[in-house]
Design a protein around this motif. Structure first.
Motif, PDB file in Angstrom:
ATOM      1  N   ASN A 148      31.750  -4.714  41.614  1.00 42.01           N
ATOM      2  CA  ASN A 148      31.530  -3.564  42.498  1.00 42.01           C
ATOM      3  C   ASN A 148      31.142  -2.292  41.753  1.00 42.01           C
ATOM      4  N   LEU A 149      30.921  -2.375  40.437  1.00 38.28           N
ATOM      5  CA  LEU A 149      30.488  -1.184  39.694  1.00 38.28           C
ATOM      6  C   LEU A 149      29.104  -0.749  40.175  1.00 38.28           C
ATOM      7  N   GLU A 150      28.903   0.547  40.265  1.00 38.97           N
ATOM      8  CA  GLU A 150      27.626   1.063  40.770  1.00 38.97           C
ATOM      9  C   GLU A 150      26.489   0.789  39.793  1.00 38.97           C
ATOM     10  N   PHE A 151      25.360   0.382  40.367  1.00 41.00           N
ATOM     11  CA  PHE A 151      24.153   0.168  39.566  1.00 41.00           C
ATOM     12  C   PHE A 151      22.946   0.105  40.484  1.00 41.00           C
ATOM     13  N   ASN A 152      21.901   0.838  40.116  1.00 39.28           N
ATOM     14  CA  ASN A 152      20.614   0.702  40.800  1.00 39.28           C
ATOM     15  C   ASN A 152      20.710   0.990  42.296  1.00 39.28           C
ATOM     16  N   GLY A 153      21.550   1.937  42.694  1.00 42.97           N
ATOM     17  CA  GLY A 153      21.679   2.293  44.109  1.00 42.97           C
ATOM     18  C   GLY A 153      22.544   1.344  44.908  1.00 42.97           C
ATOM     19  N   THR A 154      23.132   0.359  44.236  1.00 43.76           N
ATOM     20  CA  THR A 154      24.024  -0.594  44.904  1.00 43.76           C
ATOM     21  C   THR A 154      25.172  -0.881  43.919  1.00 43.76           C
ATOM     22  N   THR A 155      25.546  -2.152  43.764  1.00 45.21           N
ATOM     23  CA  THR A 155      26.574  -2.544  42.792  1.00 45.21           C
ATOM     24  C   THR A 155      25.960  -3.580  41.856  1.00 45.21           C
TER      25      THR A 155
ATOM     26  N   ASN B  64      22.972  -5.741  43.225  1.00 47.90           N
ATOM     27  CA  ASN B  64      21.687  -5.781  42.529  1.00 47.90           C
ATOM     28  C   ASN B  64      21.260  -7.228  42.254  1.00 47.90           C
TER      29      ASN B  64
ATOM     30  N   SER C 236      32.089  -5.743  49.886  1.00 42.94           N
ATOM     31  CA  SER C 236      31.007  -4.918  49.342  1.00 42.94           C
ATOM     32  C   SER C 236      29.624  -5.530  49.582  1.00 42.94           C
TER      33      SER C 236
END
Length: 193
Positions: free
Chosen positions: A22-29, A33, A60
């Motif tokens: 669930n870590l944030e990346f690229n506007g999602t997680t 992604n 998520s």
């Protein structure tokens, strides 16, 4: 060629110290992604194996067009997640399965399409990512390997099969895309890219 994509996201991410998927990346997680990249290949059957933090991670990705599979034995490692995934996919009409990880955020749809294209041209060979000294995932496994994948357990995943002289394996140069995010330091480096 009918190929399903199986995303492995069942681990507890103990080295990260938080729910890595669930870590944030690229506007999602990270997991979001991975799912987006899988769906961008145009493949219809995208599955995701969850285990640790099943509800938190599952919530998520509720809005994603993906079928969730629960691996209750996720503590048994990556191999058990692959086995669980293969057992729970409707494999009868499949030609192959592409196995990928949720924590390799630099793997994009373009690279996944290269794997799928190569698998289509060589339907009886595994198509693996070249890590330099070893082969690994993302990788496409044709259906003659499904039974072997169902028997996997432990943390080795499909490495043994992908590096076995007995298996027919085509390697693709993944360049710097095969980068696992396992620690807070690696995640911090990723966000700086």
């Amino acid at each position: 060629m009918n190929i399903a994509i199986l995303i492995l996201a069942a681990g507890a991410a103990s080295r990260m110290g938080t729910v890595k998927q669930n870590l944030e990346f690229n506007g999602t997680t990270l997991l979001g992604n991975a799912i987006d990249q899988a769906l961008a290949t145009g493949m219809q059957n995208v599955y995701c194996v969850l285990g640790a933090h099943f509800e938190t991670v599952g919530n998520s990705i509720q809005d994603k067009a993906v079928t969730v599979i629960e691996n209750k034995n996720w503590k048994n490692g990556l191999g058990s997640s692959i086995a669980c995934g293969i057992k729970n996919i409707e494999v009868n009409n499949l030609d192959a399965v592409l196995v990928m990880l949720a924590d390799q955020p630099l793997i994009d749809a373009e690279y996944l399409k290269q794997l799928i294209q190569t698998a289509t041209e060589h339907p009886h060979s595994c198509v693996a990512s070249d890590y330099g000294k070893k082969n690994g995932v993302p990788a496409v496994f044709p259906k003659q390997y499904f039974k072997e994948l169902e028997r996997l357990s432990g943390d080795q995943g499909a490495k043994e099969l992908l590096n076995s002289p007995a298996a027919s394996v085509i390697k693709l140069d993944a360049r710097d895309r095969v980068w696992d995010i396992d620690t807070p330091e690696e995640y911090a480096r990723l966000l700086k890219k």
